[in-house]
Design an enzyme around this catalytic site. Structure first.
Site, PDB file in Angstrom:
ATOM      1  N   SER A 170       1.942  -5.092   2.767  1.00  0.00           N
ATOM      2  CA  SER A 170       1.486  -5.469   4.109  1.00  0.00           C
ATOM      3  C   SER A 170       1.905  -6.902   4.406  1.00  0.00           C
ATOM      4  O   SER A 170       3.095  -7.192   4.418  1.00  0.00           O
ATOM      5  CB  SER A 170      -0.035  -5.277   4.209  1.00  0.00           C
ATOM      6  OG  SER A 170      -0.488  -5.529   5.517  1.00  0.00           O
ATOM      7  N   THR A 171       0.962  -7.817   4.596  1.00  0.00           N
ATOM      8  CA  THR A 171       1.292  -9.202   4.953  1.00  0.00           C
ATOM      9  C   THR A 171       2.192  -9.836   3.890  1.00  0.00           C
ATOM     10  O   THR A 171       1.862  -9.831   2.716  1.00  0.00           O
ATOM     11  CB  THR A 171       0.003 -10.042   5.092  1.00  0.00           C
ATOM     12  OG1 THR A 171      -0.916  -9.342   5.913  1.00  0.00           O
ATOM     13  CG2 THR A 171       0.307 -11.399   5.710  1.00  0.00           C
ATOM     14  N   HIS A 197       3.021  -2.039   6.407  1.00  0.00           N
ATOM     15  CA  HIS A 197       2.199  -2.059   7.619  1.00  0.00           C
ATOM     16  C   HIS A 197       2.947  -2.773   8.739  1.00  0.00           C
ATOM     17  O   HIS A 197       3.183  -3.977   8.663  1.00  0.00           O
ATOM     18  CB  HIS A 197       0.876  -2.791   7.373  1.00  0.00           C
ATOM     19  CG  HIS A 197      -0.036  -2.071   6.427  1.00  0.00           C
ATOM     20  ND1 HIS A 197      -1.090  -2.690   5.800  1.00  0.00           N
ATOM     21  CD2 HIS A 197      -0.066  -0.782   6.004  1.00  0.00           C
ATOM     22  CE1 HIS A 197      -1.730  -1.812   5.033  1.00  0.00           C
ATOM     23  NE2 HIS A 197      -1.116  -0.652   5.130  1.00  0.00           N
ATOM     24  N   MET A 290      -3.052  -7.914   2.823  1.00  0.00           N
ATOM     25  CA  MET A 290      -4.491  -8.063   3.002  1.00  0.00           C
ATOM     26  C   MET A 290      -5.171  -6.696   2.898  1.00  0.00           C
ATOM     27  O   MET A 290      -4.596  -5.687   3.280  1.00  0.00           O
ATOM     28  CB  MET A 290      -4.760  -8.676   4.377  1.00  0.00           C
ATOM     29  CG  MET A 290      -6.214  -9.007   4.651  1.00  0.00           C
ATOM     30  SD  MET A 290      -6.424  -9.924   6.184  1.00  0.00           S
ATOM     31  CE  MET A 290      -5.973  -8.677   7.383  1.00  0.00           C
ATOM     32  N   ASP A 293      -5.575  -1.156   1.067  1.00  0.00           N
ATOM     33  CA  ASP A 293      -4.823   0.088   1.255  1.00  0.00           C
ATOM     34  C   ASP A 293      -4.010   0.398   0.000  1.00  0.00           C
ATOM     35  O   ASP A 293      -3.369  -0.488  -0.572  1.00  0.00           O
ATOM     36  CB  ASP A 293      -3.904  -0.044   2.480  1.00  0.00           C
ATOM     37  CG  ASP A 293      -3.295   1.300   2.884  1.00  0.00           C
ATOM     38  OD1 ASP A 293      -3.845   2.348   2.494  1.00  0.00           O
ATOM     39  OD2 ASP A 293      -2.272   1.288   3.600  1.00  0.00           O
TER      40      ASP A 293
END
Length: 349
Positions: A170-171, A197, A290, A293
């Site tokens: 993600s991030t 993401h 973050m 998931d």
């Protein structure tokens, strides 16, 4: 917690005002000032030393990409890009993140609309996350992974199985993916399926950029696509990607079913679908991001067996959320620095 100081950079007076109003509604955030272009941003960052910067991509005098490059060399600070969802905007956003920006958000366009509330919430969350993020991941050399006798036996047993590599991030993911995928050989003995993401409109540009930098082929995943060794399939923004098997051949399905754990695409959706495939050895990788998931998917994969789980080490994560949650399950087999993940994947195939 002290207020997070923010500099807002955009050539549009309307957008500067809008973003400032959005951020100022949260008591944790203090908008120090605004800037109209990249050069003005560089000057104000030196003077004001903000905690976080929001940066437009297309600007006169000095654009966002060039500004990010200079800022990250001269005065590193977490930067969130605000991008249009056009093809050019998406491509430039990927380049800005490659240059060092932490994250991005799709820019609202046109008149005030119902979507602006969603943008406001996401922007505030990203500012707070970016404030806590590490700017320059420390990639340290790692001694090649050496199997124990038991692990060597397991490796011999799994050589007859078809292999799959599953990656969730993600991030900070675009830069992490570049580090890993660009170091995989063209003849890798598995297909690689990635969930990053991202909203719609950006994953195609990410796939194109990674493809241009890598020996393996990188593409956006398509509906009912058979998967092949040496190819990386990236879940399209806004769609879940899942694995299914028919007549001994694994293929991908793409759907817009409800978000899983607040995400679409969701790492859990991919991992849980892969857990149902019996005659495959899977290598599942969780990298910077973050939240948590992928954690439930890891549990399902390990329950089904024939899975090695790799988590990115805290030292190299921009945000140590998803890997931390994975490690807490006690189902992770290896914790590896970003610079060694490509090698760890190959060692476990």
């Amino acid at each position: 917690m002290k207020q997070i100081s923010v500099l807002v950079v955009d050539d549009s007076a309307f957008m500067r005002k809008l973003i400032k109003e959005f951020l100022s509604e949260d008591p944790r955030i203090n908008v120090l000032d605004t800037a109209r272009n990249g050069q003005e941003a560089i000057d104000k960052i030196k003077k004001l030393e903000p905690d976080v910067v929001t940066m437009d991509v297309e600007m006169p005098v000095l654009n966002g990409i060039e500004a990010v490059k200079i800022i990250m060399k001269q005065h590193p600070v977490p930067i969130i890009m605000l991008s249009s969802t056009t093809k050019a905007g998406a491509e430039n956003t990927i380049l800005a993140m490659e240059a060092g920006a932490i994250d991005f958000i799709a820019k609202p366009s046109g008149a005030i609309s119902l979507d602006l509330h969603k943008v406001k919430t996401a922007l505030i969350e990203k500012v707070i996350t970016s404030f806590k993020a590490k700017l320059k991941p420390v990639i340290t050399a790692r001694i090649p992974y050496i199997n124990s006798t038991e692990q060597r036996i397991e490796k011999n047993e799994k050589t007859n199985l078809t292999k799959l590599v599953l990656i969730g991030t993600s991030t900070g993911g675009p830069r992490a993916l570049q580090e890993v995928i660009s170091n995989l050989p063209a003849n890798i003995d598995a297909p690689i399926i990635v969930v990053q993401h991202m909203p719609p409109g950006f994953t195609q540009s990410l796939a194109n950029r990674l493809d241009s930098l890598s020996e393996v082929k990188v593409k956006e995943a398509e509906q009912n696509e058979s998967i092949k060794k040496g190819t990386v399939y990236i879940a399209p923004g806004g769609f879940h990607v899942r694995l299914q098997e028919k007549l001994g051949q694994a293929f991908l399905t793409i759907d817009k079913e409800p978000p899983v754990g607040g995400h679409r695409p969701a790492v859990n959706a991919l991992f849980e679908s892969a857990a149902k495939l019996k005659n495959y050895h899977k290598v599942a990788v969780i990298m910077t991001g973050m939240g948590s998931d992928g954690t439930l998917g890891i549990i399902e994969l390990k329950k089904a067996g024939q899975t090695t789980v790799i988590a990115e080490a805290e030292e190299s994560c921009i945000v140590y959320g998803m890997p931390k949650a994975a490690v807490l399950t006690k189902k992770v087999d290896e914790v590896v620095h970003l610079g060694s993940i490509a090698r760890a994947i190959q060692n476990n195939l």
